[in-house]
Design a protein around this motif. Structure first.
Motif: not given
Lengths: 574, 574
Positions: A124-125, B102, B105, B108-109, B117, B119
């Motif tokens: 997704k980058h 991590d 969730k 993220i972003h 990301y 995953t």
């Protein structure tokens, strides 16, 4: 003919779409692309062997040139070495154009050399990943290549900008025949996408204006943002004439006398500082105190200005995304309210109370910072925090400052950059990694005539020392290396500093200093390990001597930690 | 209590599943994992800052220890720096256990630090990627963690082995309270998966035996394979008693007097060498001539021995995958045919003609190699090909040899390793990248008492010089650096050597030598740049002096190319 015209045309299309620079990492599979990029008269190509560093150098170049920059590598794990920079480019919205050569699909996972699964390798980058077929003879394939390259470049340059990936399978032969002439077809297509102007409807704008006029406690906060003098001017007027405080961090390039010491003064009873309306622009904020403050004292309304539709709710209070440029938004806001005030005989001037509360705290913090260093300088033990203060004050006007992750950028954020110096500040805060801070600064220095200063700790420096392993280090590059022989940040933050694992697994003590690295890279090396002559050395260091320079600040991590603790504790006691 | 018991238990489960070593890269988000791994009494944890190097070091360790090795990093782009080694581990089937910390969730972003990301970040280059929930309070979550870690480790150790990824979101607090005791629960579950024995049905076996007996032109070819003395013995008997030629390259560890100079002698009219039945074991082959030969002269039948079901048809002639161990297969094959021969009064001995044709070529090539160097040594110009020959002949028995990509491994393949010396040979031929060759050798040296020799070119060496930036360099590490100041391979292969871009974009001339790198890393440094005293220096270099050593062979790339051209052309002329 040995070389494939559609592949050569990629260079032509790239140039038509605004590409002037390419960083190539050597390989055989990408030879046709290498030849195309190296021979294209409009593209300056450089060769950097370590793909990880090459990609960050390209990122620094693109950031400065404000244009797409190409990176190009061979097949196999080479592409994965681009990934850290690609992720950084994605979150910082930088148009990195990633060309990876590949084997034709049928050779993937067949025990043949330099072959991995490259399709969608950046996940997704990237804004999008394009895949070209390996057959270049059918007219439909030629059409696919042309439109994919056009699509990719248009996408990279559409707001929000970002990296794109084009995976290019290539069959042998990779090399032109002897004396074969390489020609770029001027007919290679440039399919333009006209840039839209983002505007708001009259109804939405009226609502916005009314809300601003009605709110007595407005805070404008600027996250990571490019230097933009016009924007700085209008924000300064809004702060001054409308009594709306503007907050900006070291990396916000806000360029006005704004709130900047919030990381120091927030954290107590901050209820009086709570905004009703929060307006934010830019990307991430460094200050954890600020984020915690806004999550605790949530604004009633929070508007964020951004082009894209990805919903980012950093402060858990977002109510509205406004997709226009900050300059347009604030210029029109100022003009319209100013006119409104004028029409109403300027009677309804905004109560300055909220702004005053913020600036009282700000001024107290500024005074404290000054007094802390006044007391310390020359008499106290040598420490890196002091050096940063002296260094940042001595920065020449109109220079660039790159702040490495992670302690350097935090330290610098306490001290701040003087607005009037018009210093551009950069940091890789997209992913906040330490993996490419030096390379990014090298890329910047290549792309500007300004002096480029990098403030970096020893772990981030040696991690990315391959940044210096190329033939392009320019004379305007200045590195200030804070060498405390380990990850100093882990002594400064509370958790790990008391652990038995501190030295071995967090700080990870390391013995290197940079002298030999500088000799290898032909960089002028100066070392400082005491207060004596510090000012003189700093000012000599800033001067141009026709070579890149590195100033190594060798400090004791225990002393640094003690000084920094005193600094933080001292303010609380004020 | 601040630290989460389910996270601590990960270390306990890992140890129960055979993990004894972990490489941690420092970070804050992964602190709970760091503490768990560092404090577990059964796990030896090391800290290496550059994740790219750390992952390759772990790969070298796992390869040697023949057990799963853990790598553990913080959130953000750190994980991407593991990717080159993860891809290499995937194609080399090495059980690397990748633990990435991590953010939960929901972060993220969201413009918060060190968040990408994660995953499925390694795509198809792990056997499976596991994702743990961020909530550790519900019993179902605890159950999920336990079974995921069990599942991941079972999978990593099931043939074909390979890397697995566990992504572990962690919330603050990351650190234990002061004086908090860390306990590992002995009740943490170890869910075993019993290792199956792969066997063939009687019917299939009968068919195999009959086919082998009936084929007069059988070739056994060994790709990259671990050293296995029992396998070497049975292959030697098959070659000797059944007159079936065995072919093995430098990285096949075939350990017998086999066909090894095929890269030199194949490429002309090879029709007499065409096998009817080709039996292959191991992974990739280095020799391009060999691959081209078999794709041109396709075997009627090609059997490949492998556990997995991924269909790899390197020679475009595969007819049958046989999922049993090479040792079992060839032992039973030898025993059954031997018994058959005995029953038939040994009358049906296989015609040695096919083997003889192969060995005629082989012996001619061997003789040529010897005579080429005899002529060259001492009188001719100093060149790296000669040094490799002397170096490889002088390698002590039972040592390890690591061959870096890409010219080193090719050179070495021409010269070969003497079977009787029982030298184990390694190379990162999974992806054939240059990105971790030094680190892999460092990982190997850490894990064995044998002397570990690395043969590496300057581009691969400096690319991965962070391999030396840690506190674990052992005294048995010996690096032979072939410094021709650029990517020598591009002068040797035909295509680029005639291009105007050769020096700038392919070779990418670089000026470093390793002396300063060695000083920084506290490695004993010796330099050689002429034939005089070469033998003495090589033998001194091999000796143990309590420190790691590097021998820099400084050569002229033009001379190297000339000698290598003479070498290849000379053979054709014989």
């Amino acid at each position: 003919m040995a070389l494939l015209q559609p592949i050569l045309n990629i260079a032509e299309i790239l140039h038509k779409k605004g590409v002037n620079h390419a960083l190539i990492s050597p390989g055989s599979r990408n030879a046709p692309l290498t030849i195309a990029l190296a021979r294209h008269p409009g593209i300056q190509a450089k060769s950097v062997s370590d793909e990880r560093s090459a990609a960050f150098i390209a990122l620094g170049m693109s950031q400065n040139l404000k244009e797409p920059v190409v990176i190009c590598c061979t097949s196999g794990s080479a592409a994965y070495n681009y990934a850290p920079a690609v992720a950084e480019a994605f979150f910082q919205e930088i148009p990195l154009i990633v060309l990876t050569a590949d084997r034709p699909k049928e050779w993937i996972h067949q025990h043949d050399g330099q072959t991995i699964y490259q399709t969608d390798i950046f996940g997704k980058h990237v804004k999008q990943s394009f895949e070209i077929g390996a057959d270049y003879s059918h007219p439909d394939s030629v059409w696919q290549i042309e439109r994919s390259v056009n699509h990719a470049l248009n996408l990279a340059m559409t707001e929000p900008k970002g990296p794109v990936h084009i995976n290019i399978p290539l069959r042998e032969p990779f090399y032109p025949l002897e004396n074969e002439e390489v020609r770029f077809s001027p007919r290679a297509r440039d399919i333009k996408r006209i840039k839209p102007v983002f505007q708001l409807s009259k109804e939405d704008w009226t609502e916005i204006i009314e809300k601003v006029i009605d709110s007595s406690r407005i805070l404008i906060a600027v996250g990571q943002e490019e230097l933009n003098s016009a924007l700085s001017e209008v924000l300064a007027k809004i702060q001054e004439e409308f009594n709306i405080p503007v907050l900006g961090e070291a990396i916000s390039n806000v360029g006005l006398d704004s709130i900047s010491k919030h990381d120091l003064f927030l954290g107590g009873d901050d209820s009086l500082l709570k905004p009703d309306l929060l307006i934010t622009i830019g990307k991430s904020f460094i200050s954890k105190s600020f984020k915690t403050f806004l999550r605790k004292y949530k604004a009633e309304e929070h508007w964020h200005l951004q082009y894209g539709d990805h919903l980012i709710d950093t402060f858990q209070s977002l109510t509205q995304i406004i997709p226009v440029s900050p300059l347009d938004f604030f210029s029109k806001l100022f003009a319209d309210i100013d006119y409104d005030n004028f029409r109403n005989g300027d009677m309804e001037e905004r109560d300055p109370e909220f702004k005053n509360i913020w600036f009282e705290r700000e001024l107290k913090a500024r005074k404290y910072v000054e007094s802390f260093f006044q007391a310390d300088f020359k008499t106290e033990s040598f420490n890196e925090f002091l050096v940063i203060k002296q260094f940042m004050e001595g920065l020449p006007d109109n220079s660039q400052l790159h702040l490495a992750n992670s302690l350097s950028v935090r330290y610098a954020n306490y001290i701040g950059v003087e607005a009037k110096k018009k210093i551009e500040v950069f940091a890789n805060r997209g992913t906040s990694g330490i993996d490419g801070c030096v390379s990014t600064a090298v890329g910047a220095a290549i792309s500007t005539k300004k002096p480029v200063f990098l403030l970096v700790g020893d772990v981030a420096f040696f991690y990315d020392r391959n940044a210096l392993w190329n033939r392009y280090l320019p004379e305007n590059l200045r590195i200030v290396l804070l060498n405390n022989h380990g990850g100093g940040i882990f002594r400064v933050i509370d958790g790990p500093s008391k652990l038995q694992e501190l030295e071995d697994y967090f700080e990870t003590v390391q013995s290197y200093n940079a002298e030999k690295t500088c000799q290898d890279a032909d960089i002028e090396y100066v070392k400082v390990n005491n207060n004596e002559g510090l000012m003189a050395k700093l000012s000599l260091f800033a001067e141009n001597s026709g070579k890149p320079k590195l100033l190594e600040v060798d400090t004791d991590s225990l002393v640094n930690t003690e000084i920094f603790k005193q600094f933080k504790a001292g303010f609380k006691a004020v």
